[in-house]
Design an enzyme around this catalytic site. Structure first.
Site, short mmCIF file in Angstrom:
data_model
loop_
_atom_site.label_atom_id
_atom_site.label_comp_id
_atom_site.label_asym_id
_atom_site.label_seq_id
_atom_site.Cartn_x
_atom_site.Cartn_y
_atom_site.Cartn_z
NE ARG A 120 -4.69 -7.02 7.35
CZ ARG A 120 -3.55 -6.53 7.82
NH1 ARG A 120 -2.96 -7.08 8.86
NH2 ARG A 120 -2.98 -5.50 7.23
NE ARG A 124 5.31 2.27 6.11
CZ ARG A 124 5.23 3.53 5.74
NH1 ARG A 124 6.19 4.06 4.98
NH2 ARG A 124 4.20 4.25 6.07
CG ASP A 168 -9.57 0.19 11.26
OD1 ASP A 168 -9.31 1.33 10.86
OD2 ASP A 168 -8.70 -0.63 11.66
CB CYS A 175 -4.65 -14.61 15.80
SG CYS A 175 -4.54 -13.44 14.43
NE ARG A 197 -2.82 -1.13 3.37
CZ ARG A 197 -3.22 -0.60 4.52
NH1 ARG A 197 -3.97 0.47 4.51
NH2 ARG A 197 -2.86 -1.11 5.66
CE1 TYR A 198 0.91 4.41 4.24
CE2 TYR A 198 0.85 2.10 4.82
CZ TYR A 198 0.40 3.39 5.00
OH TYR A 198 -0.58 3.64 5.92
CB CYS A 218 -8.78 -8.92 19.04
SG CYS A 218 -7.09 -9.46 19.39
CB CYS A 276 -9.68 -8.55 14.51
SG CYS A 276 -8.39 -8.77 13.27
CE LYS A 296 -1.28 2.89 10.61
NZ LYS A 296 -1.17 2.00 9.44
CG ASP A 333 -5.30 2.19 8.86
OD1 ASP A 333 -4.47 2.41 7.95
OD2 ASP A 333 -5.00 1.67 9.95
S1 SF4 Z 1 -6.11 -7.79 16.24
FE1 SF4 Z 1 -6.68 -9.33 14.69
S2 SF4 Z 1 -4.77 -9.88 13.69
FE2 SF4 Z 1 -4.24 -8.90 15.64
S3 SF4 Z 1 -4.06 -10.59 17.12
FE3 SF4 Z 1 -6.14 -9.80 17.28
S4 SF4 Z 1 -7.31 -11.13 15.88
FE4 SF4 Z 1 -5.15 -11.38 15.34
#
Ligand code: SF4
Length: 381
Positions: A166, A148, A326, A157, A144-145, A161, A164, A370, A363
């Site tokens: 993603r 990087r 997000d 994972c 994207r950049y 979370c 998250c 960002k 984002d």
């Molecule tokens: S925020 Fe998303 S990518 Fe990061 S550890 Fe938690 S579940 Fe995994």
């Protein structure tokens, strides 16, 4: 069990500094004591293998604390059919209050609020895969950049979370990179001399074994124009035992600088165990940053953020970003209005030294990167 002095001893695996003890005191009488004599508690692979992944285990763990889990099975299945659950025993042990008022519980235990999807919420809220930008040229790589790239060796994972960004891909084995995907990613980086930094992300790269990580780091180390490697990981928070001296040696054997970007969101996550493991790596010369997400009911107060950032500095971890959460589907109950975030940051500015204050960022949903939000203080506050 003794609670005198600076350290509290609660059985073989557990030394906890008293000042960091508040986060797990309540749970000790039940869940933690149950594990107190487990000789493998401090083995990161044991923590990983014994993560809570189903409602029966969650009910069992909660029952061991005298708590009943009130979400009916069919509703729990509905929530986790689109986004799975994963909680390491260590991270569960940090819960103090077994309901949504607890900053750890709120981040990790599925909630019926996740079923509420607002029209403005997105599957890919930061535009990782925006076709108009062509930002994901390869399965294992996001570009994207200009200078990087993100390298995604695994979509797994250690925990899942609830906020998250993603959610659409984490935990899905179809998104794990195969060896040929990694080779293509290395070739891509090699053929793009403008790329100076590779960020290993996912998923969580530190869920991979030592050998796999060694191979990836060595391959990147061999790319002449690459200058920096960064690893984004939540393992220091949810399974700090992963920060072994052995993996530290692998990282320090790399010629290029390897920075670790951890993800602490609340001071209750900064236990003595996490502290000692991070300091172990810091003493080996491995530098740490931290990215936090601003989350309603977790860290959306001046007091919570101040304590988090100061405690990170004490642990020699630089607070780098505070992310505006997000617009990911099913997370409205965890989002803080941007205006409130700006007010918090403005107040923190007078409370913290500049180096302890992270950049408050959002984002862009189109994948363009960002937006720093602090700049808006002058005009909006
Ligand atoms: S925020 Fe998303 S990518 Fe990061 S550890 Fe938690 S579940 Fe995994």
């Amino acid at each position: 069990m003794s609670s005198s002095g600076a350290l509290i001893y609660i059985g073989a695996p557990f030394f906890i500094q008293k000042k960091h003890f508040h986060s797990i005191l309540t749970g000790l009488d039940s869940f933690m004591i149950h594990h107190a004599n487990n000789p493998r508690w401090m083995d990161w692979t044991w923590q990983h293998a014994h993560s809570c992944k189903d409602v029966a285990t969650l009910r069992e763990w909660l029952a061991s604390t005298g708590t009943e889990f009130h979400i009916p099975g069919h509703q729990f299945n509905e929530i986790t059919s689109s986004y799975r659950m994963g909680i390491t025993p260590y991270y569960f042990g940090l819960i103090k209050q077994y309901d949504n008022t607890d900053p750890i519980y709120r981040q990790i235990v599925p909630s019926p609020d996740e079923l509420k999807i607002l029209p403005e919420e997105l599957e890919d809220p930061i535009g990782d895969e925006n076709p108009a930008r062509g930002s994901r040229p390869l399965k294992a790589l996001i570009h994207r950049y200009t200078n990087r790239v993100l390298l995604i060796p695994t979509a797994q994972c250690a925990v899942y979370c609830r906020f998250c960004f993603r959610k659409r891909l984490v935990g899905d084995t179809a998104h794990n990179a195969r060896e040929e995907d990694l080779q293509k990613a290395y070739e891509y980086i090699l053929s793009h001399p403008e790329i100076e930094e590779v960020i290993l992300t996912g998923g969580d790269p530190l869920t991979l074994g030592d050998q796999a990580l060694r191979n990836i780091l060595k391959a990147l180390d061999n790319i002449p124009h690459l200058r920096i490697i960064r690893i984004h990981t939540r393992l220091p928070v949810v399974n700090p035992f992963r920060l072994t001296p052995g993996l530290g040696n692998i990282i320090t054997s790399i010629q290029k600088p390897v920075w670790i970007s951890a993800h602490f969101n609340h001071v209750a996550e900064i236990t003595e165990t996490a502290h000692q493991h991070i300091l172990g790596w810091v003493s080996m010369g491995i530098p740490f940053l931290n990215q936090s997400v601003l989350l309603k009911g977790v860290n959306d107060s001046v007091e919570a953020l101040k304590e988090l950032f100061i405690s990170l500095i004490e642990m020699k971890v630089k607070p780098y970003y505070l992310h505006q959460a997000d617009m990911v589907q099913g997370t409205s109950h965890l989002r803080v209005p941007q205006q409130h975030g700006l007010e918090l940051l403005r107040k923190l500015q007078g409370e913290l030294p500049g180096y302890a204050l992270p950049h408050y960022v959002l984002d862009n949903s189109d994948g363009s990167g960002k937006i720093p939000l602090q700049n808006q203080w002058v005009t909006t506050i």
